[in-house]
Write a protein that holds these residues in place. Structure first.
Motif, PDB file in Angstrom:
ATOM      1  N   UNK A 201       0.834  -1.203   0.000  1.00 49.81           N
ATOM      2  CA  UNK A 201       0.000   0.000   0.000  1.00 49.81           C
ATOM      3  C   UNK A 201       0.872   1.258   0.000  1.00 49.81           C
ATOM      4  N   UNK A 202       0.293   2.365  -0.481  1.00 52.13           N
ATOM      5  CA  UNK A 202       0.991   3.639  -0.414  1.00 52.13           C
ATOM      6  C   UNK A 202       0.882   4.190   1.007  1.00 52.13           C
ATOM      7  N   UNK A 203       1.681   5.220   1.291  1.00 48.65           N
ATOM      8  CA  UNK A 203       1.686   5.786   2.642  1.00 48.65           C
ATOM      9  C   UNK A 203       0.293   6.264   3.048  1.00 48.65           C
ATOM     10  N   UNK A 204      -0.403   6.908   2.118  1.00 51.76           N
ATOM     11  CA  UNK A 204      -1.730   7.422   2.435  1.00 51.76           C
ATOM     12  C   UNK A 204      -2.718   6.300   2.724  1.00 51.76           C
ATOM     13  N   UNK A 205      -2.617   5.210   1.941  1.00 54.38           N
ATOM     14  CA  UNK A 205      -3.510   4.069   2.154  1.00 54.38           C
ATOM     15  C   UNK A 205      -3.227   3.399   3.489  1.00 54.38           C
ATOM     16  N   UNK A 206      -1.933   3.272   3.802  1.00 57.95           N
ATOM     17  CA  UNK A 206      -1.569   2.670   5.091  1.00 57.95           C
ATOM     18  C   UNK A 206      -2.164   3.460   6.233  1.00 57.95           C
ATOM     19  N   UNK A 207      -2.116   4.774   6.082  1.00 57.17           N
ATOM     20  CA  UNK A 207      -2.638   5.594   7.154  1.00 57.17           C
ATOM     21  C   UNK A 207      -4.138   5.394   7.311  1.00 57.17           C
TER      22      UNK A 207
ATOM     23  N   UNK B  68       3.384  12.500  10.139  1.00 56.48           N
ATOM     24  CA  UNK B  68       4.793  12.835   9.920  1.00 56.48           C
ATOM     25  C   UNK B  68       5.437  12.017   8.805  1.00 56.48           C
ATOM     26  N   UNK B  69       4.796  10.871   8.435  1.00 51.16           N
ATOM     27  CA  UNK B  69       5.428  10.052   7.405  1.00 51.16           C
ATOM     28  C   UNK B  69       4.913  10.369   6.002  1.00 51.16           C
ATOM     29  N   UNK B  70       4.034  11.363   5.903  1.00 53.00           N
ATOM     30  CA  UNK B  70       3.465  11.674   4.595  1.00 53.00           C
ATOM     31  C   UNK B  70       4.218  12.850   3.972  1.00 53.00           C
ATOM     32  N   UNK B  71       4.172  12.954   2.636  1.00 54.61           N
ATOM     33  CA  UNK B  71       4.824  14.107   2.025  1.00 54.61           C
ATOM     34  C   UNK B  71       3.939  15.337   2.218  1.00 54.61           C
TER      35      UNK B  71
END
Lengths: 366, 275
Positions: free
Chosen positions: A135-141, A163-166
């Motif tokens: 998954x992408x960072x946004x999906x994981x979140x 904090x882990x998102x762009x």
């Protein structure tokens, strides 16, 4: 739905580290409270005490009037979103979402139903059979949020969840989180060191520094009425300008700093005369300084342009005033052209925008 | 053009070296497999014959001897001691990894020192111990001794794997309503599967290959395959054909198990980071 009360909370790590000192706080039902402060200020430690991962050395934590100090984390009905999201690498999204419900021994049908609901709510339907690594960072979140929401917790804890998102996704998710929280009215504690995030999200901000609460209040109160030097310097981008010096009482009161001389309007003078001490720190925010005409004397600073940082709609200018550097934020449309290095510049502030601090106690005097 | 030529040369050199190393390691294996298919005379022919009519006589002989029984002993002892070591090893390693234990460094070193002990130093005390317990020539005795070596090894390897698991994963599971024991079985243990596979392989090989203790503690009933193989060297001479056939059969279980867990094993050997 719950009210959280912290009462004289203290945490020691070993004998030498006093991580959290006498923290008192009330978070009302449905409120979003941000713990704000630099790293190592005790905000995450406080959060971990609320979650139940560490036991407070002294003090009490009340959730809906019940003391939860000795309750096992799983018995608090509190959900958390971790900085790393803490998704289980060996489970698919579907399994992650079902995991908290399985612990509650719900029926298979009930679990499947709630997983479908939450997946629909967070637009995760297409990813249910994927693993977190896919998954992408946004999906994981979103999965992390789903796992926290699915069991309808009393209290929502978030440890720097963005904090882990762009940068772009962060702003987008910030708005989404706020909307979500307002829709669901779940009492939320949100930990961050990013003051922009805090200002944008919070109903209430608790500023912490070196384990102590510095100030608790609405975002606007914290910005307009900082309680002390730390809060004043921490909130605001760029940070507030501080000028160290003494108040000289002559025919007219003046401030004498590091090569800086400043005289005040009559009204301001009246307030400053009442101060018990001579040594002070003056604070002025960069955004409260405006260009002044040459004949203006009171409430003005004159200096030489040192560095100009053009932004999209404004300039951030480093002005060399005596030995001090004063940051000034000027909107482009209020200026005839781009300021050049070496140019003389005169800036003015209104009476209400001057802050005065005690250099010893760092408390705000005015 | 010259750059490309360089790349080609580099690749050829790499392949030749890799092939050389592979052949060097494969050679004894190939030799044993070939020898197991030769007659007694053919084995000693010089120069060695690479092309010959294979015979299965050696396998027939070995399968009609005690070897199968000994192999069964070996597998039984190895499987039980590996299983027991994984259970105790993972629980202990988890404890050391997750809970503050006073003097844990010293305790861990003491555990490791058990592994460093040369078997020859303890084999006589073990013999006396098991004799007074009436456990000589039993598989139980071998299982117990192998567990001592394997558990300490398991603890050390698995502790490294548990240390790699981010603590937040366990905290998240606790908040989700799972007890510490459930967290261990549902979150932590599945995440160290590569570690379990690696540990299992090493324990298995160690227990299957062990010779000295097995030789000392067994006489007939509990004899294991390596000891049985050695006993094929008699005063009448050494039957290399049968020994080779036995060795080939002996390799099969380890190869099968390795193929079975090879994906986990590769991840385990490279100590892949988990996130």
């Amino acid at each position: 739905m719950a009210t959280l009360v912290l009462e004289k909370l203290n945490l020691w790590y070993g004998k030498h580290t006093h991580a959290v000192r006498d923290v008192d706080l009330v978070v009302e039902d449905g409120e979003l409270c941000v713990f704000l402060g630099p790293s190592g200020c005790g905000k995450t430690s406080t959060l971990r005490m609320i979650a139940g991962f560490v036991r407070p050395t002294s003090g009490k934590i009340y959730l809906d009037g019940q003391v939860i100090n000795d309750l096992y984390p799983g018995d608090r009905n509190v959900a958390m979103i971790f900085q790393s999201y803490a998704l289980y690498p060996h489970m698919t999204v579907r399994e992650q979402l079902a995991f908290p419900l399985q612990a509650r021994r719900l029926s298979r049908q009930e679990i499947a139903k709630r997983v479908e609901e939450i997946a629909h709510f967070l637009h995760l339907e297409d990813f249910l059979d994927r693993y977190p690594q896919e998954l992408s960072a946004g999906q994981r979140q979103r999965v992390a949020i789903g796992r926290a929401l699915i069991r309808k917790p009393r209290l929502f804890l978030m440890d720097e969840p963005l904090s882990q998102l762009d940068a772009r996704l962060r702003v987008e998710m910030r708005a989404n989180l706020r909307k979500l929280q307002q829709e669901l009215r779940i009492t939320t504690i949100y930990v961050t060191h990013d003051q922009t995030e805090a200002q944008g999200l919070a109903d209430k901000i608790m500023v912490m520094h070196q384990g102590r609460v510095q100030q608790v209040g609405k975002p606007i109160e914290i910005y307009e009425n900082p309680a002390n030097l730390f809060v004043a310097g921490f909130i605001g981008m760029p940070a507030m300008n501080f000028l160290r010096g003494v108040l000289v009482r002559g025919e007219r009161l003046a401030f004498q700093g590091n090569g800086v001389r400043l005289c005040f309007s009559r009204e301001l003078e009246g307030k400053l005369v009442g101060l018990p001490q001579e040594e002070v720190i003056l604070g002025i925010r960069p955004e409260h300084l405006v260009l002044a005409s040459e004949e203006k004397e009171e409430n003005t600073l004159t200096g030489e342009v040192y560095v100009v940082e053009p932004q999209s709609n404004e300039y951030i200018i480093d002005l060399r005033v005596g030995e001090e550097i004063v940051k000034v934020r000027l909107e482009k449309r209020n200026l005839p052209g781009s300021p050049r290095g070496g140019e003389r510049m005169r800036v003015f502030f209104e009476d209400r925008y001057l802050y005065v601090f005690d250099p010893v106690t760092e408390k705000r005097l005015l | 053009m010259r750059e490309e030529a360089k790349i080609v040369i580099r690749r050829v050199v790499f392949l030749v070296v890799a092939l050389g190393i592979t052949l060097a390691f494969m050679f004894p294996l190939v030799w044993v497999v070939l020898a197991s298919l030769k007659t007694r005379l053919e084995i000693f022919v010089l120069p060695p014959k690479w092309i010959f009519l294979p015979t299965l006589q050696n396998y027939r002989d070995i399968l009609h001897s005690d070897f199968l029984y000994q192999l069964k002993n070996s597998l039984l002892v190895a499987a039980i001691s590996t299983g027991v070591s994984l259970v105790f090893g993972s629980l202990t390693a988890y404890g050391f990894s997750r809970y503050p234990i006073r003097g844990s460094d010293n305790i861990l070193f003491w555990i490791l020192s058990l592994r460093m002990l040369p078997p020859i130093a303890v084999v006589i005390p073990f013999y006396l111990l098991f004799r007074s317990l009436g456990l000589l020539d039993t598989t139980l005795a071998l299982v117990l001794v192998y567990c001592i070596f394997n558990i300490s090894f398991s603890i050390w390897v698995l502790k490294g794997f548990f240390d790699e698991i981010p603590i937040e994963l366990e905290e998240a599971a606790k908040l989700d309503g799972y007890s510490p024991a459930q967290v261990f079985f549902r979150v932590s243990l599945p995440l160290v599967r590569p570690g379990l596979a690696t540990t299992a392989i090493f324990c298995l090989i160690q227990s299957l290959n062990e010779f000295l203790v097995a030789l000392t503690l067994t006489t007939r009933k509990a004899v294991t395959a390596p000891v049985g193989l050695a006993k094929l060297q008699t005063f009448l001479g050494t039957d290399w054909g049968r020994i080779s056939a036995a060795a080939v059969i002996f390799m099969v279980p380890v190869v099968v198990f390795t193929v079975f867990v090879r994906n986990e094993l590769i991840r385990g050997m490279s100590f892949g980071r988990m996130r």
